[in-house]
Structures are given as C-alpha cells and as structure tokens.
Write an enzyme that holds these catalytic residues in place. Structure first.
Site, PDB file in Angstrom:
ATOM      1  N   GLY A  29       0.844  -1.194   0.000  1.00 22.69           N
ATOM      2  CA  GLY A  29       0.000   0.000   0.000  1.00 22.69           C
ATOM      3  C   GLY A  29       0.880   1.244   0.000  1.00 22.69           C
ATOM      4  O   GLY A  29       2.070   1.183  -0.345  1.00 22.69           O
ATOM      5  N   LYS A  50      -0.298  -9.383  -0.272  1.00 21.66           N
ATOM      6  CA  LYS A  50      -1.040 -10.625  -0.015  1.00 21.66           C
ATOM      7  C   LYS A  50      -1.951 -10.992  -1.190  1.00 21.66           C
ATOM      8  O   LYS A  50      -2.243 -12.158  -1.424  1.00 21.66           O
ATOM      9  CB  LYS A  50      -1.877 -10.385   1.243  1.00 21.66           C
ATOM     10  CG  LYS A  50      -2.561 -11.550   1.845  1.00 21.66           C
ATOM     11  CD  LYS A  50      -3.120 -11.080   3.187  1.00 21.66           C
ATOM     12  CE  LYS A  50      -4.042 -12.072   3.807  1.00 21.66           C
ATOM     13  NZ  LYS A  50      -4.496 -11.619   5.142  1.00 21.66           N
ATOM     14  N   GLY A  63     -10.960  10.808  -0.325  1.00 22.69           N
ATOM     15  CA  GLY A  63     -10.934  12.222   0.060  1.00 22.69           C
ATOM     16  C   GLY A  63      -9.629  12.917  -0.229  1.00 22.69           C
ATOM     17  O   GLY A  63      -9.576  13.902  -0.964  1.00 22.69           O
ATOM     18  N   GLU A 146     -12.422  19.015   5.349  1.00 22.60           N
ATOM     19  CA  GLU A 146     -13.096  17.827   5.876  1.00 22.60           C
ATOM     20  C   GLU A 146     -13.375  18.023   7.358  1.00 22.60           C
ATOM     21  O   GLU A 146     -12.823  18.923   7.995  1.00 22.60           O
ATOM     22  CB  GLU A 146     -12.235  16.576   5.633  1.00 22.60           C
ATOM     23  CG  GLU A 146     -12.098  16.260   4.144  1.00 22.60           C
ATOM     24  CD  GLU A 146     -11.464  14.911   3.863  1.00 22.60           C
ATOM     25  OE1 GLU A 146     -10.726  14.404   4.720  1.00 22.60           O
ATOM     26  OE2 GLU A 146     -11.721  14.369   2.778  1.00 22.60           O
ATOM     27  N   HIS A 266     -16.408   5.227  10.019  1.00 21.37           N
ATOM     28  CA  HIS A 266     -16.711   6.338   9.109  1.00 21.37           C
ATOM     29  C   HIS A 266     -18.223   6.531   9.132  1.00 21.37           C
ATOM     30  O   HIS A 266     -18.972   5.556   9.046  1.00 21.37           O
ATOM     31  CB  HIS A 266     -16.229   6.001   7.697  1.00 21.37           C
ATOM     32  CG  HIS A 266     -16.220   7.180   6.780  1.00 21.37           C
ATOM     33  ND1 HIS A 266     -17.371   7.763   6.319  1.00 21.37           N
ATOM     34  CD2 HIS A 266     -15.200   7.896   6.250  1.00 21.37           C
ATOM     35  CE1 HIS A 266     -17.060   8.785   5.536  1.00 21.37           C
ATOM     36  NE2 HIS A 266     -15.743   8.889   5.485  1.00 21.37           N
ATOM     37  N   ARG A 312     -15.550  12.813  12.966  1.00 23.11           N
ATOM     38  CA  ARG A 312     -16.234  11.588  12.539  1.00 23.11           C
ATOM     39  C   ARG A 312     -16.957  10.852  13.659  1.00 23.11           C
ATOM     40  O   ARG A 312     -18.044  10.326  13.454  1.00 23.11           O
ATOM     41  CB  ARG A 312     -15.212  10.631  11.926  1.00 23.11           C
ATOM     42  CG  ARG A 312     -14.797  11.081  10.575  1.00 23.11           C
ATOM     43  CD  ARG A 312     -13.851  10.138   9.937  1.00 23.11           C
ATOM     44  NE  ARG A 312     -13.599  10.632   8.594  1.00 23.11           N
ATOM     45  CZ  ARG A 312     -12.654  10.176   7.800  1.00 23.11           C
ATOM     46  NH1 ARG A 312     -11.869   9.211   8.212  1.00 23.11           N
ATOM     47  NH2 ARG A 312     -12.502  10.672   6.601  1.00 23.11           N
ATOM     48  N   HIS A 373     -13.749   1.644   9.732  1.00 19.54           N
ATOM     49  CA  HIS A 373     -12.970   2.353   8.722  1.00 19.54           C
ATOM     50  C   HIS A 373     -11.476   2.405   8.998  1.00 19.54           C
ATOM     51  O   HIS A 373     -10.673   2.303   8.088  1.00 19.54           O
ATOM     52  CB  HIS A 373     -13.527   3.774   8.614  1.00 19.54           C
ATOM     53  CG  HIS A 373     -12.934   4.582   7.514  1.00 19.54           C
ATOM     54  ND1 HIS A 373     -12.894   4.146   6.213  1.00 19.54           N
ATOM     55  CD2 HIS A 373     -12.356   5.810   7.513  1.00 19.54           C
ATOM     56  CE1 HIS A 373     -12.322   5.071   5.452  1.00 19.54           C
ATOM     57  NE2 HIS A 373     -11.972   6.077   6.222  1.00 19.54           N
ATOM     58  N   ARG A 408      -9.013   9.341  14.616  1.00 15.26           N
ATOM     59  CA  ARG A 408      -8.181   9.942  13.564  1.00 15.26           C
ATOM     60  C   ARG A 408      -8.859  11.158  12.936  1.00 15.26           C
ATOM     61  O   ARG A 408     -10.037  11.114  12.578  1.00 15.26           O
ATOM     62  CB  ARG A 408      -7.935   8.890  12.486  1.00 15.26           C
ATOM     63  CG  ARG A 408      -7.199   9.388  11.278  1.00 15.26           C
ATOM     64  CD  ARG A 408      -7.030   8.261  10.291  1.00 15.26           C
ATOM     65  NE  ARG A 408      -8.295   7.881   9.702  1.00 15.26           N
ATOM     66  CZ  ARG A 408      -8.612   8.063   8.419  1.00 15.26           C
ATOM     67  NH1 ARG A 408      -7.752   8.631   7.606  1.00 15.26           N
ATOM     68  NH2 ARG A 408      -9.767   7.678   7.951  1.00 15.26           N
TER      69      ARG A 408
HETATM   70  C1  LIG Z   1     -12.487   3.362   1.440  1.00 13.03           C
HETATM   71  C2  LIG Z   1     -11.395   4.065   2.193  1.00 13.03           C
HETATM   72  C3  LIG Z   1     -11.206   5.425   2.011  1.00 13.03           C
HETATM   73  C4  LIG Z   1     -10.183   6.091   2.691  1.00 13.03           C
HETATM   74  N1  LIG Z   1      -9.974   7.419   2.450  1.00 13.03           N
HETATM   75  C5  LIG Z   1      -8.918   8.035   3.033  1.00 13.03           C
HETATM   76  C6  LIG Z   1      -8.591   9.380   2.701  1.00 13.03           C
HETATM   77  O1  LIG Z   1      -9.235  10.012   1.872  1.00 13.03           O
HETATM   78  N2  LIG Z   1      -7.523   9.944   3.326  1.00 13.03           N
HETATM   79  C7  LIG Z   1      -6.762   9.283   4.252  1.00 13.03           C
HETATM   80  O2  LIG Z   1      -5.800   9.855   4.773  1.00 13.03           O
HETATM   81  N3  LIG Z   1      -7.053   8.001   4.566  1.00 13.03           N
HETATM   82  C8  LIG Z   1      -8.089   7.368   3.979  1.00 13.03           C
HETATM   83  N4  LIG Z   1      -8.364   6.066   4.292  1.00 13.03           N
HETATM   84  C9  LIG Z   1      -7.441   5.351   5.175  1.00 13.03           C
HETATM   85  C10 LIG Z   1      -6.176   5.039   4.388  1.00 13.03           C
HETATM   86  O3  LIG Z   1      -6.525   4.726   3.059  1.00 13.03           O
HETATM   87  C11 LIG Z   1      -5.418   3.876   4.993  1.00 13.03           C
HETATM   88  O4  LIG Z   1      -5.237   4.062   6.360  1.00 13.03           O
HETATM   89  C12 LIG Z   1      -4.045   3.762   4.344  1.00 13.03           C
HETATM   90  O5  LIG Z   1      -4.171   3.747   2.945  1.00 13.03           O
HETATM   91  C13 LIG Z   1      -3.350   2.514   4.825  1.00 13.03           C
HETATM   92  O6  LIG Z   1      -2.220   2.333   4.016  1.00 13.03           O
HETATM   93  P1  LIG Z   1      -1.245   1.145   4.337  1.00 13.03           P
HETATM   94  O7  LIG Z   1      -0.154   1.225   3.333  1.00 13.03           O
HETATM   95  O8  LIG Z   1      -0.893   1.149   5.770  1.00 13.03           O
HETATM   96  O9  LIG Z   1      -2.136  -0.175   4.108  1.00 13.03           O
HETATM   97  P2  LIG Z   1      -2.927  -0.675   2.817  1.00 13.03           P
HETATM   98  O10 LIG Z   1      -2.999   0.352   1.779  1.00 13.03           O
HETATM   99  O11 LIG Z   1      -4.200  -1.282   3.282  1.00 13.03           O
HETATM  100  O12 LIG Z   1      -1.978  -1.821   2.263  1.00 13.03           O
HETATM  101  C14 LIG Z   1      -1.800  -3.002   2.996  1.00 13.03           C
HETATM  102  C15 LIG Z   1      -0.913  -3.921   2.188  1.00 13.03           C
HETATM  103  O13 LIG Z   1      -0.471  -4.984   3.026  1.00 13.03           O
HETATM  104  C16 LIG Z   1      -0.644  -6.218   2.352  1.00 13.03           C
HETATM  105  N5  LIG Z   1      -0.751  -7.277   3.351  1.00 13.03           N
HETATM  106  C17 LIG Z   1      -1.621  -7.411   4.381  1.00 13.03           C
HETATM  107  N6  LIG Z   1      -1.338  -8.530   5.077  1.00 13.03           N
HETATM  108  C18 LIG Z   1      -0.270  -9.109   4.463  1.00 13.03           C
HETATM  109  C19 LIG Z   1       0.481 -10.291   4.688  1.00 13.03           C
HETATM  110  N7  LIG Z   1       0.211 -11.126   5.703  1.00 13.03           N
HETATM  111  N8  LIG Z   1       1.498 -10.578   3.839  1.00 13.03           N
HETATM  112  C20 LIG Z   1       1.790  -9.770   2.784  1.00 13.03           C
HETATM  113  N9  LIG Z   1       1.121  -8.634   2.529  1.00 13.03           N
HETATM  114  C21 LIG Z   1       0.104  -8.311   3.365  1.00 13.03           C
HETATM  115  C22 LIG Z   1      -1.876  -6.004   1.501  1.00 13.03           C
HETATM  116  O14 LIG Z   1      -1.930  -6.966   0.476  1.00 13.03           O
HETATM  117  C23 LIG Z   1      -1.607  -4.585   1.005  1.00 13.03           C
HETATM  118  O15 LIG Z   1      -0.713  -4.621  -0.080  1.00 13.03           O
HETATM  119  C24 LIG Z   1      -9.374   5.382   3.610  1.00 13.03           C
HETATM  120  C25 LIG Z   1      -9.571   4.022   3.803  1.00 13.03           C
HETATM  121  C26 LIG Z   1     -10.563   3.360   3.101  1.00 13.03           C
HETATM  122  C27 LIG Z   1     -10.742   1.889   3.316  1.00 13.03           C
END
Ligand SMILES: Cc1cc2nc3c(=O)[nH]c(=O)nc-3n(C[C@H](O)[C@H](O)[C@H](O)COP(=O)(O)OP(=O)(O)OC[C@H]3O[C@@H](n4cnc5c(N)ncnc54)[C@H](O)[C@@H]3O)c2cc1C
Length: 425
Positions: A29, A50, A63, A146, A266, A312, A373, A408
């Site tokens: 991510g 994953k 957003g 927001e 959310h 929120r 969320h 948050r």
């Molecule tokens: C619908 C939605 C809208 C949102 N809108 C906003 C916004 O506008 N602004 C904002 O700031 N935040 C927003 N958020 C929150 C924000 O998107 C997330 O908190 C943030 O993107 C998390 O990023 P990350 O890289 O930590 O995890 P993620 O982007 O969830 O990535 C996780 C990664 O880990 C991998 N993974 C998980 N478990 C394993 C494993 N065991 N082995 C290997 N890989 C694994 C997954 O495959 C994925 O690639 C939103 C969330 C959602 C769900």
C-alpha cells in the site's frame, strides 16, 4: 515489472529456497511503496502483497491527504485540530513531528507524478505553460475541507486520490531495478533471532499463493506495512486483505501493541446491502446534509455547532442513534441542492458508482450508515517507524505512532504513510 513478470521471477525459486534481500517490505500500500521508493537504490528491496496490488486501502482512499499547505494555514493549527480529534490521547511529540513534514510529503508525491487536482490556471503561482510539472507545486493544489479541520487542508486527485497516488507510485516502483514486487505472497510469521538478548528480526516466512508453497526470506531489515484490520467487522470500508496480520506477527515477535480498542467508524458508508463503498467526507465538506428519512429533520444541527462537519466519531454516533430510532438501517445524505455540474465534475467516481446503482446524487439522497474504517492503534513505533524489535520497522495503518489518539482526524492517515515510510528510509 508486470505482475506476470514478478510471478515468473518467483517461479524460478525452488520450494527449499531461502531468498536473500536487503529489505523485506510486507505490504504494497502507500506505506510500503513510499518506503521502497525512499530507500537508497543501492539496496535490494522486496515488497510483498497478499493479493493483487490494487487490493489495499490506499487504492480505495477517496478524500485526500491532509497537510498545512494554504498560505493562511499553520502547522500549529493542523496539530491543534489533530489533538482535539484524538480526544487527548495523541502522542504530542510524534504528532508534531509527522504533521510538520506534511508539506514535504505532498511535494514528494507531486514529484512522483501524482496528478493532484489544481486550482484554476489563472490563480496558480509560477505557472509555466511549457512545463506542466511546474504547476505541481503544493501552492497550486486545490484543497478541500473535511470534518474536524479548521480550514481547507486536504489535497486530492478528483475524488479518487488513493487510486491516482497508487498508480503513480506503482509506475515508479516497477521502473526501479532494485525493487521486486511480489503479489499474492503472504507473510505468515516474522523470523527473529531469539539467541540475541535484544531480539532481532531477520526476515519472514512467506506463503507463495501462485505456487502453493512456503518461502523463507532473509533480510537485514523488515518493514511491516500490512495495513489495518477493518475486515474483522461486519460492515467495513477496507478490502479483505485488512485483517490485522501485521499486528499479530509483530506481537508474536515481541512488539508492544497500543490502542487497538480505538476503531474509527466512518459515518457515511453506502447502506445498500453489504456494499463497502464509502461516501467521502468531502461531500459533506462541500455542503452535503444529513436528514432523517422519516421526519426530514436535519438532525446534526441539534448535535454539534459544526453540524455535518463535526469530527467523525460525533457524526457516526449521531447517525447510529438515528438508525436505532428509525429502524431503517440508514439515514439520508443529500447533496441535490448543490449544482449538478459541480457534483459531476468534483465527485466523478461517487457520481458514476451511485448512478450505476440507480441513485442520481444530483436529484436523490444517498442512504448511508456508519462503517468500520480505520484502526487508530497498532504496533508501537516512534515517528521513524522504529519498533521494539531490532531490525523491524512499521509504517501506515498497522502502526501506532500516536498521531490518531482515540480518533483519527480525516485524511491524516495517507500523510502518516508517506512521512513515516520516508522516515524509515
Ligand atoms: C475506502 C477508504 C477510504 C479512505 N480514504 C482516506 C482518505 O481520503 N484519506 C486518508 O488519509 N485516509 C483514507 N483512508 C485510510 C487510508 O486509506 C489507509 O489508512 C491507508 O491507505 C493505509 O495504508 P497502508 O499502506 O498502511 O495499508 P494498505 O494500503 O491497506 O496496504 C496493505 C498492504 O499490506 C498487504 N498485506 C496485508 N497482510 C499481508 C500479509 N500477511 N502478507 C503480505 N502482505 C500483506 C496487503 O496486500 C496490502 O498490499 C481510507 C480508507 C478506506 C478503506
């Protein structure tokens, strides 16, 4: 590198192979890819996902990303709004450190090619017609407001910020010869050297879903970037990879966890069947109103002086209370009083998705209900992603830096992914 090419690379390994890499990043991510791109190119980096690359919360974010970018805004105001939303449970030093890096983080995303929405041409500073990239400076970005933010502070790319950010970073990662991305590779357990009195992380045991076999990765450092745990709840906005794997693996490896009880709901998930589609807060930021479907009452006016733009938790609780009373399972979010052209232009993804589901948001209200969320807690780290276990770092939603406290502030999480990911590097 395409996913097929990545898979080909793995196909050449024997099932008994131990794979050496300098840095193993668990999660593709925003936190994972920011870390990978910020690390020195002299390092050999492996990024695991994953599932398919686009299955992550980062890709779904709508957003935007919060940072103090407006000339009338101050980092101190962003910090103050964050501390208020966090209900007194933010870690003040980490909050200040992360938010102070906001402008540089957004500028870095601009440099990676993220097509942020810009202010109108005539208002832009230093616009150079010959060089479109010159427009991609933080002072030229269009900002939305927001809930809980005292001013316009959220940079965005239309209403699909996460998709645009992830597409841009994925292009960069695929072009980097030192980075190997392995989709459908699931980390099962972290490898630690327990002989060392200060436990040290040395890699991970991984399941390769392509070839149905286990692989052992040895690395000098491991970065947990595996996202949140929303899918532990019945209605959730996050994709099904978000079940808390990282929190579990870090705990087994000896890390402290904190604040896992603080799950942000959310206020406005789409309340149609088991949909996980989120109706962005930006819709309320631009004037969307919440009504009780039975009485037509705009109930937020009686709940908080900020009405629909209260933080929120306040809006989500008010909606939950309405739903408890009305028994319908939803309340209405109405934007039909806003110009139709504006809605179609600023919210193309929401407009189109709902139109295909039979709701024309320029004319009809949207049924909404709270949805799980965001996980405010997680693996305890500092603002540089350092955990309790030597050689193990964590960034993004899996981590607890204390930025989010008990709740948050909207759009602070994408920022945290980029800032902490880059700090780790
Ligand atoms: C619908 C939605 C809208 C949102 N809108 C906003 C916004 O506008 N602004 C904002 O700031 N935040 C927003 N958020 C929150 C924000 O998107 C997330 O908190 C943030 O993107 C998390 O990023 P990350 O890289 O930590 O995890 P993620 O982007 O969830 O990535 C996780 C990664 O880990 C991998 N993974 C998980 N478990 C394993 C494993 N065991 N082995 C290997 N890989 C694994 C997954 O495959 C994925 O690639 C939103 C969330 C959602 C769900």
């Amino acid at each position: 590198m395409s996913e097929a090419q990545s898979a080909d690379k793995v196909n050449t390994y024997n099932s008994t192979d131990i794979i050496q890499t300098d840095v193993l990043i668990i999660g593709a991510g925003l936190a994972g890819l920011s870390t990978a791109l910020a690390l020195p190119t002299s390092l050999n980096i492996t990024v695991l996902s994953k599932a398919a690359l686009e299955v992550c919360s980062s890709h779904y974010a709508q957003g935007g990303i919060a940072a103090s970018l407006d000339k009338n805004d101050r980092v101190a105001d962003h910090i103050a709004d964050t501390l208020i939303a966090g209900a007194g449970l933010c870690e003040a030093d980490n909050t200040s450190s992360i938010l102070s890096a906001g402008q540089q983080a957004v500028q870095w995303l601009c440099e990676q090619g993220v097509p942020f929405t810009l202010i109108p041409k005539q208002e832009r500073q230093q616009h150079d017609n010959a060089n479109p990239l010159a427009a991609l400076q933080t002072s030229n970005l269009h900002l939305t407001k927001e809930g809980g933010h005292g001013c316009r502070r959220v940079a965005h790319a239309d209403d699909a910020t996460g998709r645009h950010v992830m597409e841009a970073l994925t292009v960069k990662v695929k072009a980097a010869s030192n980075i190997t991305v392995l989709p459908f590779h699931e980390a099962l357990r972290l490898l630690t050297n327990s002989a060392n009195p200060n436990k040290q992380c040395q890699g991970a045991l991984v399941f390769d879903h392509f070839n149905q076999r286990k692989l052992t990765f040895h690395s000098r450092a491991v970065v947990l970037a595996s996202g949140g745990l929303g899918q532990l709840f019945k209605r959730a906005s996050a994709p099904n990879v978000c079940v808390g794997d990282g929190v579990m693996m870090a705990w087994q490896a000896g890390c402290r966890l904190a604040n896992l009880e603080f799950i942000q709901f959310h206020p406005t998930g789409l309340a149609l069947d088991d949909s996980s589609f989120l109706i962005s807060e930006a819709l309320r930021g631009e004037g969307g109103r919440l009504y009780c479907p039975q009485t037509g009452k705009r109930f937020m006016l009686e709940v908080d002086e900020r009405a629909e733009l209260a933080p929120r938790d306040i809006v989500a609780r008010a909606i939950a209370e309405q739903i408890n009373q009305n028994g319908l399972g939803y309340v209405n979010l109405d934007v039909s009083h806003l110009p139709a052209e504006f809605l179609r232009e600023h919210f193309p993804q929401i407009y189109q998705t709902l139109f295909e589901l039979g709701i024309d948001i320029t004319k009809q209200p949207i049924p909404v209900a709270p949805t799980a969320h965001y996980s405010c807690g997680g693996v305890v780290t500092d603002a540089n992603g350092v955990t309790d276990v030597v050689g193990l770092y964590a960034a993004g939603e899996v981590a607890y830096t204390g930025l989010h406290g008990a709740n948050r502030l909207a759009s602070n999480s994408l920022l945290e992914c980029v800032v902490v990911g880059r700090n780790i590097a």
